[in-house]
Design an enzyme around this catalytic site. Structure first.
Site, PDB file in Angstrom:
ATOM      1  N   GLU A 110       0.833  -1.215   0.000  1.00 45.88           N
ATOM      2  CA  GLU A 110       0.000   0.000   0.000  1.00 45.88           C
ATOM      3  C   GLU A 110       0.863   1.260   0.000  1.00 45.88           C
ATOM      4  OE1 GLU A 110      -2.768  -0.582  -0.898  1.00 45.88           O
ATOM      5  OE2 GLU A 110      -2.871  -2.675  -0.322  1.00 45.88           O
ATOM      6  N   GLY A 111       1.967   1.199  -0.690  1.00 50.37           N
ATOM      7  CA  GLY A 111       2.910   2.312  -0.748  1.00 50.37           C
ATOM      8  C   GLY A 111       3.919   2.178   0.362  1.00 50.37           C
TER       9      GLY A 111
END
Length: 598
Positions: free
Chosen positions: A443-444
């Site tokens: 998620e980054g």
């Protein structure tokens, strides 16, 4: 075998005594009747589900993992996972905070937040199957057409269908502008998609009858880069006009990743071969809709590490009280035993208190964010909605990165408490460490979260949103600045509040001359901002505890809260000084290193 007890008392303390969430709910018509007793009753039952249904499957699911049938492309989840999911659906847990218009129960998001923290403590790998569905639900609820909502949301609300987000491709990770998956328009208004995706959590499984993939792809005439990305609904089984399932769609699992942790979750390589999809939102505007899901996922990943921090702490504390080894440096404490419990040793207490402080600080932040999200969506006052969304935008990268960095630190420290036993599988601690490690990546990555915070959320609007959070800090300092009993909490918070303004301005000016200065400072900056946020919540929690004690409340919970607050401000918060110093070292010592990295 590890143990887990839902931290209901601490959740109640944050919700009802510190943040007083029901006061906010009174301003929102759909939640005006929700009271303390209702929230507590639901969460007590939620805790039973987490501890009795999915926690017993955590170690066995990690050991067994998922298996792929290469001929059918079907994935079998570990023993008990499918049955546990059936119990989850039948209990109505999937619908907890969903829109009643699509069959949801309409409870405040804070209830779902606390439920998911407990499930993440109990079994992160299992929890990811329903967890990703919430993000897909949110994206469709915001950007889907009426027909799309009618077709997909009731089944996703009930949990009968699950959802995924299909972003990453083999040649590109976070740089989604490089993606190659194609979407060809068809005469009937649908699209045919072709491409490959990797690292798709819960991308294929046997727990639900259909999986609704949200897929990023390019139209034939799409402009290059991120501005040419569109979002599509691509179900595992196509859905007929009457809502029943049709033929198998051309989207399937080509392989499973062999991972360091979260073995019970199917991290799939997804092959898209002429799959039928429908577009969500406007062409080439896919990231607008996908960011709804991505931001939900970032908050969710922070919550995953919060759950792991809590369960690791509980087990390390129990072990430290039971394990005897050596004598206390100040003389025997357990004189009836040949050695003292290791909890008498200062450094064991440091490790335990580090995990406890990060868990309880993270819980306050996560619950605060869930209330902001509620107000951003449902408050009748447009200004409140806008302000809440802006504040949540600032706190989202901090929640994702600070909680996951802290979670890995805490689970590792708790593993250390066990000594050699922490390295042995049946104690459960090494699994918590392995599972926690991924949360800093997906998620980054946390570096990307740091760049997002400093570059976009802070410098992007000249610190305006940061100043708004600073006003919350300033108001607390003003209220308690003359209270001697609060001085040990308020004074360092006030000092950092002043320092961070100068610190931010300094980095901003350097960044105007050389953008690498922002990249070089970003990770350290996020941790400084994280401590400002945690310091604020720890000061508020200490404030409530002191008031209760002054009023004659003898519950040891409040004494424990004060002791943990003192530890946090004395041993963890001072990290900010060294972080600001290393951030100020600048980019030259990183970038002028061609010989060193030759």
């Amino acid at each position: 075998m590890p143990v887990y007890n839902p931290p209901l008392r601490d959740m109640q303390f944050v919700m009802h005594e510190v943040l007083k969430v029901t006061d906010d709910f009174k301003d929102m018509p759909q939640h005006a009747e929700v009271d303390v007793d209702t929230i507590n009753a639901v969460l007590e039952e939620a805790g039973k589900f987490a501890t009795q249904v999915i926690f017993p499957l955590n170690i066995s699911g990690d050991t067994e993992g998922c298996t792929l049938d290469q001929k059918t492309h079907e994935v079998k989840t570990p023993a008990g996972f499918k049955e546990a999911y059936k119990t989850y659906v039948e209990g109505g847990w999937a619908a907890l905070s969903c829109d009643p218009g699509f069959g949801g129960q309409g409870l405040p998001l804070v209830v779902n937040q606390c439920f998911y923290e407990m499930m993440n403590s109990a079994n992160q790998a299992w929890t990811m199957y329903p967890g990703l569905t919430h993000g897909a639900y949110a994206a469709l609820h915001t950007y889907g057409t009426d027909d799309q909502k009618k077709t997909y949301l009731p089944k996703m609300t009930s949990g009968e269908w699950t959802g995924t987000m299909c972003l990453t491709e083999p040649h590109c990770g976070t740089d989604l502008g490089l993606m190659r998956t194609k979407a060809e328009p068809q005469a009937d208004g649908t699209y045919k998609l072709t491409g490959n995706k990797i690292f798709i959590s819960a991308g294929e499984h046997d727990m639900a009858e259909n999986i609704i993939h949200l897929v990023l792809a390019r139209l034939p005439d799409a402009p290059p880069g991120i501005k040419g990305v569109s979002l599509f609904i691509v179900p595992k089984f196509n859905v007929k006009a009457d809502g029943s399932l049709g033929e198998r769609n051309g989207i399937y699992c080509g392989g499973l990743e062999h991972k360091m942790g979260i073995h019970g979750n199917a991290t799939a390589q997804i092959v898209i071969d002429g799959a039928v999809g429908t577009i969500v939102g406007q062409p080439n505007k896919g990231m607008q809709a996908m960011f709804v899901m991505m931001n939900a996922a970032r908050l969710g990943v922070g919550n995953q590490s919060l759950g792991l921090t809590e369960v690791a702490y509980q087990n390390a504390l129990a072990y430290a009280k039971d394990r005897i080894q050596m004598r206390s440096l100040t003389g025997p404490k357990a004189k009836d035993k040949p050695a003292d419990p290791i909890i008498v040793h200062p450094d064991v207490r440091r490790m335990l208190l580090t995990a406890k402080a990060y868990a309880e600080g993270g819980r306050a932040l996560a619950i605060f964010c869930s209330v902001l999200l509620e107000k951003a969506h449902n408050h009748p006052d447009e200004k409140v909605r806008k302000d809440s969304d802006e504040m949540l935008s600032l706190l989202t990268p901090i929640t994702k990165a600070f909680l996951t960095d802290n979670g890995y630190n805490a689970t590792t420290q708790c593993q250390q408490v066990f000594g050699g036993h922490g390295y042995i599988k049946e104690w459960g601690m090494e699994q918590f460490v392995r599972d926690a490690r991924i949360n800093m990546i997906y998620e980054g990555t946390n570096t990307i979260q740091s760049l997002d915070l400093l570059g976009r959320k802070v410098l992007g609007n000249n610190g305006a949103t940061l100043k708004k959070f600073g006003k919350l800090v300033g108001a607390l300092v003003m209220d308690e600045g003359v209270n001697e009993k609060m001085a040990e909490f308020i004074n360092p918070l006030a000092v950092l509040g002043e320092q961070i303004t100068k610190f931010t301005t300094e980095i901003g000016f350097k960044g105007l001359q050389n953008a690498d200065e922002v990249g070089a400072a970003a990770v350290d900056y996020l941790r400084v901002a994280g401590h400002l946020v945690f310091g604020y919540f720890w000061a508020r929690m200490a404030q409530v505890a002191l008031r209760e004690i002054a009023a004659g409340n003898t519950d040891p919970f409040y004494t424990a809260k004060l002791q943990t607050a003192r530890f946090y401000f004395a041993r963890l918060f001072p990290e900010t000084a060294s972080l600001m110093r290393t951030a100020r070292a600048g980019s030259k010592v990183l970038m002028d290193t061609d010989a060193a990295l030759a």
